[in-house]
Write a protein that holds these residues in place. Structure first.
Motif, short mmCIF file in Angstrom:
data_model
loop_
_atom_site.label_atom_id
_atom_site.label_comp_id
_atom_site.label_asym_id
_atom_site.label_seq_id
_atom_site.Cartn_x
_atom_site.Cartn_y
_atom_site.Cartn_z
N GLN A 9 0.83 -1.21 0.00
CA GLN A 9 0.00 0.00 0.00
C GLN A 9 0.86 1.26 0.00
N LYS A 10 1.89 1.27 0.85
CA LYS A 10 2.74 2.45 0.96
C LYS A 10 3.50 2.71 -0.34
N ALA A 11 4.07 1.66 -0.94
CA ALA A 11 4.82 1.84 -2.18
C ALA A 11 3.91 2.39 -3.28
N TYR A 12 2.70 1.87 -3.34
CA TYR A 12 1.76 2.34 -4.36
C TYR A 12 1.39 3.80 -4.14
N ARG A 13 1.07 4.17 -2.89
CA ARG A 13 0.72 5.56 -2.60
C ARG A 13 1.89 6.50 -2.88
N ASP A 14 3.08 6.09 -2.47
CA ASP A 14 4.27 6.94 -2.67
C ASP A 14 4.52 7.18 -4.16
N TYR A 15 4.39 6.14 -4.95
CA TYR A 15 4.64 6.28 -6.38
C TYR A 15 3.63 7.24 -7.02
N LEU A 16 2.36 7.04 -6.70
CA LEU A 16 1.34 7.90 -7.28
C LEU A 16 1.53 9.36 -6.86
N ALA A 17 1.86 9.56 -5.57
CA ALA A 17 2.04 10.93 -5.08
C ALA A 17 3.22 11.60 -5.76
N ALA A 18 4.32 10.87 -5.89
CA ALA A 18 5.53 11.45 -6.50
C ALA A 18 5.31 11.78 -7.97
N ARG A 19 4.52 10.98 -8.65
CA ARG A 19 4.27 11.21 -10.07
C ARG A 19 3.03 12.07 -10.32
N GLU A 20 2.35 12.43 -9.23
CA GLU A 20 1.11 13.21 -9.32
C GLU A 20 0.08 12.50 -10.21
N LEU A 21 -0.09 11.22 -9.92
CA LEU A 21 -1.02 10.39 -10.68
C LEU A 21 -2.21 10.02 -9.81
N ARG A 22 -3.32 9.77 -10.46
CA ARG A 22 -4.49 9.29 -9.75
C ARG A 22 -4.50 7.76 -9.77
N PRO A 23 -4.98 7.12 -8.71
CA PRO A 23 -5.06 5.66 -8.71
C PRO A 23 -6.02 5.17 -9.78
N ARG A 24 -5.67 4.08 -10.41
CA ARG A 24 -6.52 3.49 -11.44
C ARG A 24 -7.15 2.22 -10.88
N SER A 25 -8.45 2.10 -11.07
CA SER A 25 -9.17 0.96 -10.49
C SER A 25 -8.59 -0.37 -10.97
N GLY A 26 -8.34 -0.49 -12.28
CA GLY A 26 -7.81 -1.74 -12.81
C GLY A 26 -6.45 -2.07 -12.24
N GLN A 27 -5.63 -1.05 -12.08
CA GLN A 27 -4.29 -1.26 -11.53
C GLN A 27 -4.37 -1.75 -10.09
N ARG A 28 -5.28 -1.18 -9.29
CA ARG A 28 -5.45 -1.59 -7.90
C ARG A 28 -5.94 -3.04 -7.81
N HIS A 29 -6.88 -3.40 -8.68
CA HIS A 29 -7.35 -4.78 -8.71
C HIS A 29 -6.20 -5.73 -9.07
N MET A 30 -5.38 -5.31 -10.00
CA MET A 30 -4.25 -6.14 -10.42
C MET A 30 -3.27 -6.35 -9.28
N ILE A 31 -2.91 -5.29 -8.58
CA ILE A 31 -1.98 -5.39 -7.46
C ILE A 31 -2.53 -6.34 -6.40
N ALA A 32 -3.82 -6.18 -6.06
CA ALA A 32 -4.42 -7.01 -5.02
C ALA A 32 -4.46 -8.48 -5.44
N HIS A 33 -4.85 -8.72 -6.69
CA HIS A 33 -4.94 -10.11 -7.17
C HIS A 33 -3.58 -10.80 -7.11
N ILE A 34 -2.55 -10.12 -7.60
CA ILE A 34 -1.21 -10.71 -7.61
C ILE A 34 -0.72 -10.92 -6.18
N ALA A 35 -0.91 -9.93 -5.32
CA ALA A 35 -0.44 -10.04 -3.95
C ALA A 35 -1.08 -11.23 -3.24
N ARG A 36 -2.37 -11.38 -3.39
CA ARG A 36 -3.06 -12.45 -2.69
C ARG A 36 -2.72 -13.82 -3.27
N ARG A 37 -2.59 -13.92 -4.57
CA ARG A 37 -2.20 -15.20 -5.14
C ARG A 37 -0.79 -15.59 -4.69
N LEU A 38 0.13 -14.64 -4.72
CA LEU A 38 1.50 -14.95 -4.28
C LEU A 38 1.55 -15.21 -2.79
#
Length: 714
Positions: free
Chosen positions: A11-40
């Motif tokens: 969560q922290k790495a994702y928030r830090d990256y978005l904040a530094a790049r001034e990007l908005r979170p993308r729903s698909g990207q968040r789903h992807m991160i969660a799916h991969i994290a839980r499977r692994l």
């Protein structure tokens, strides 16, 4: 189990990256991160769970509904614009670090490797607190081998005069080898071929690089100075290796853990994963050219006699020479008999195109099967002799001063290694033919060797799932597979079969973040020609393209046939051709550079390309505003593997066109259409000049599988 600490770090790495790049979170990207994290992490998320919870409390609560999964494999189809690279890098790096595993990130194209090494990985380091190092992993064929260079230099000789063309070629090759040897010895060059300004041609590359069969490894006198093994040593403690699919599969074919880390200690990430099954098939296809192998066996016999004479220390081998000569003679006789019995229908009635004969239903004729059993019986003593020779030679290499001299012993070790590899490959193919039956998804065929009067026995699985399960999924600690095109209209059935990953909970599909309906249109001209009628279709393309290319400054026209592409190009007016670059005229990189230069000068530019231009090309903004699809990209129907696959499906009551041909065409078409919109502000149109999209019964399936652009049927 996915721990709270891992969740917090992700969560922290994702928030830090978005904040530094001034990007908005993308729903698909968040789903992807969660799916991969839980499977692994060994759990399967419920669909309703929040992808990347905002707090630790929410993360812990959502974990209560998790269910265990059988493996650590995550498959994600991420539409263009999802930000899939970030989506897999963050969870993969964090979980691999916590579990003390290495990440092997594999791609299918050099372009994506460059993007990862030059942009994505440096950005992740710069904009997050993640601490990791990375390197580009490469095989032996990209490094200089001093021993091979010395041997090549000696074999070329210097007797012929420069007035002889062949001698002049040899002289030029020797000078190039000498120059590289001197540069390496003086430390002006580190031995990495990719670092050379002028890349070696195939002849030079063969002369100065080693293969797995002739590399001496730690027994080589130059081992400590070897650039390849120095490279491998540097990779041992790297957190992430960027490689290509071919290197992963080559390592697995050698047993795994030879070039890359042990699969059990590796988290594999396959980007451009739709290529993996196809690559696996090519790596595990076996080929035996009968006449060429017969000549090779005679060389093995001569090599053995000369080796025993030169080394003068192997009485045991010397006593085996008579039997080796006998077995070599019997092998050559057997190969002639096999060749004589292959009086086949070369017009393709056996299921292949002219020049090929495929054995229908995978059933090898009994006489051929028996003949290959006898061939194996003659090859076994030969390979036993070679194995004894290799063992004895390696014993001498370990000695400080081998009696025959180190260069001689090294040379014979390399030769025996090459001979062993080829004989073993022939035995492997013969055994596959002996075990052939209709229930095994393998294709067996014979083809005429191009440019030579020779026949080749061929064998390949036509479904990669079994191969990948055996070599990869059952051995890897974990794996992530992602691409923009893994499903057909959201259905992963085809990829399940071809990849061997049958756990449905492993799969996730996230839509693109682009607003396709606003950004582009798919135009299907109402009077376009049917591409199944080739002559009429070619005339239609020649008639339409001048106007279509004038309408847009930056166009990519994709063809399914080189012959049609070149025919259309030649028939266009010279004024139109002036703005067109045709694949094959120069390298892909040079074509793209020229394309961009023309656009910067305010001139129109068009690229004519084939399948390799339908993916891995990133031309955002004004660099590409129109993609023209000349023809639906159906595969060649008489390819032996395609024919065998279709036959296997039909035998089981399926429909080969609907289950094989059409899905593959849709995936290729989706990749091609995906060249158009690369950024949130891109705009343009796709033009499909094949009437079958409108008139054929499958046309709606094709259209529904494409991105949701506006449709224009005028």
């Amino acid at each position: 189990m996915l721990t709270d600490q891992q969740k917090q770090l992700i969560q922290k790495a994702y928030r830090d990256y978005l904040a530094a790049r001034e990007l908005r979170p993308r729903s698909g990207q968040r789903h992807m991160i969660a799916h991969i994290a839980r499977r692994l992490g060994g759990v399967a998320p419920e669909a309703a769970a929040e992808p990347v919870p905002a707090s630790t409390e929410e993360a812990s609560a959502s974990a209560e509904s998790d269910t265990a999964v059988a493996d650590r494999i995550a498959v994600v189809e991420a539409g263009t614009g999802t930000g899939k690279t970030l989506g897999y890098l963050i969870p993969a790096l964090i979980i691999a670090a916590e579990e003390r595993k290495q990440v092997v990130l594999s791609t299918a194209t050099v372009a994506l490797q460059g993007q990862l090494m030059d942009k994505d990985l440096p950005d992740l380091q710069a904009y997050t607190d993640l601490s990791f190092d990375y390197a580009l992993g490469k095989g032996r064929g990209r490094f200089f081998c001093e021993v091979k260079a010395e041997q090549a230099r000696g074999e070329l000789g210097t007797e012929a005069t420069l007035f002889d063309r062949a001698a002049a070629t040899s002289q030029a090759l020797m000078e190039r080898i000498d120059g590289l040897t001197e540069a390496f010895a003086s430390k002006q060059w580190n031995g990495d071929l990719d670092g050379l300004e002028e890349q070696p041609d195939p002849a030079l590359r063969r002369a100065i690089t080693a293969t797995s069969s002739d590399c001496l490894g730690s027994l080589c006198s130059r081992y400590n100075e070897c650039p390849y093994f120095s490279h491998r040593q540097r990779l041992k403690d790297v957190d992430l290796l960027v490689v290509n699919h071919d290197l992963v599969l080559s390592d697995l074919a050698l047993g795994g853990g030879v070039v890359l880390p042990d699969p059990a200690d590796t988290l594999f990430v396959f980007d451009e994963a739709h290529h993996l099954p196809e690559k696996a098939l090519s790596h595990f296809t076996l080929r035996l050219e009968l006449s060429a192998f017969s000549q090779f066996i005679e060389q093995v016999n001569r090599h053995a006699t000369k080796m025993v004479s030169e080394l003068q220390a192997y009485d045991d081998l010397g006593e085996g020479l008579a039997d080796l000569e006998f077995q070599a003679r019997e092998t050559r006789d057997q190969l002639r008999q096999i060749s004589a019995m292959l009086d086949l229908d070369w017009q393709g009635q056996g299921g292949g195109r002219p020049g090929y004969y495929r054995f229908p239903l995978g059933q090898v004729p009994e006489p051929l099967r028996v003949a290959l059993v006898e061939l194996t019986q003659h090859l076994k003593p030969i390979i036993d002799f070679l194995n004894r020779a290799q063992k004895l030679i390696n014993q001498q290499l370990r000695a400080a001063n081998p009696p025959a001299g180190l260069p001689v012993v090294q040379s014979w070790s390399q030769q025996i290694g090459q001979d062993l590899e080829l004989v073993q490959a022939a035995i492997d193919l013969s055994r596959q033919y002996q075990q052939a039956d209709a229930d095994t998804p393998n294709a067996f065929w014979v083809e005429k060797a191009e440019g030579r009067d020779d026949l080749a026995l061929m064998c390949s699985p036509f479904l990669a799932g079994g191969v990948l399960n055996h070599y990869l999924w059952n051995r890897a600690w974990g794996a992530v597979l992602t691409s923009a095109t893994l499903s057909v209209g959201g259905d992963f059935s085809r990829f399940r079969v071809h990849s061997g990953i049958h756990d449905e909970s492993a799969y996730l599909r996230v839509d693109s973040a682009f607003d396709y309906a606003r950004q582009g249109v798919i135009w299907l001209p109402g009077n376009a020609a049917n591409a199944g009628q080739q002559d009429q279709h070619t005339r239609d393309l020649v008639s339409r393209l001048p106007t279509l290319l004038t309408d847009h400054a930056a166009t990519l026209v994709l063809f399914s046939s080189r012959a049609q592409m070149e025919s259309v190009y030649e028939q266009l007016p010279s004024a139109v051709r002036e703005a067109i670059q045709c694949q094959g005229q120069k390298s892909r990189e040079a074509i793209i550079d020229t394309h961009l230069q023309r656009l910067e000068q305010g001139r129109n530019s068009t690229i004519f390309g084939l399948a390799s231009f339908s993916e891995g090309i990133d031309l955002p903004g004004k660099a590409l505003t129109q993609v023209i699809i000349a023809k639906l990209p159906f595969s060649v129907p008489d390819d032996p593997l395609q024919s065998a696959s279709a036959e296997w499906i039909e035998q089981r009551g399926g429909n080969p066109f609907m289950q094989l041909t059409l899905p593959e065409a849709i995936i290729r078409l989706t990749q091609a259409v995906g060249r158009l919109i690369r950024q949130d502000d891109d705009e343009g149109r796709v033009v499909i000049l094949d009437a079958r999209v409108r008139t054929a019964r499958y046309g709606s399936l094709v259209l529904n599988a494409l991105p949701p652009f506006r449709r224009d049927f005028s």
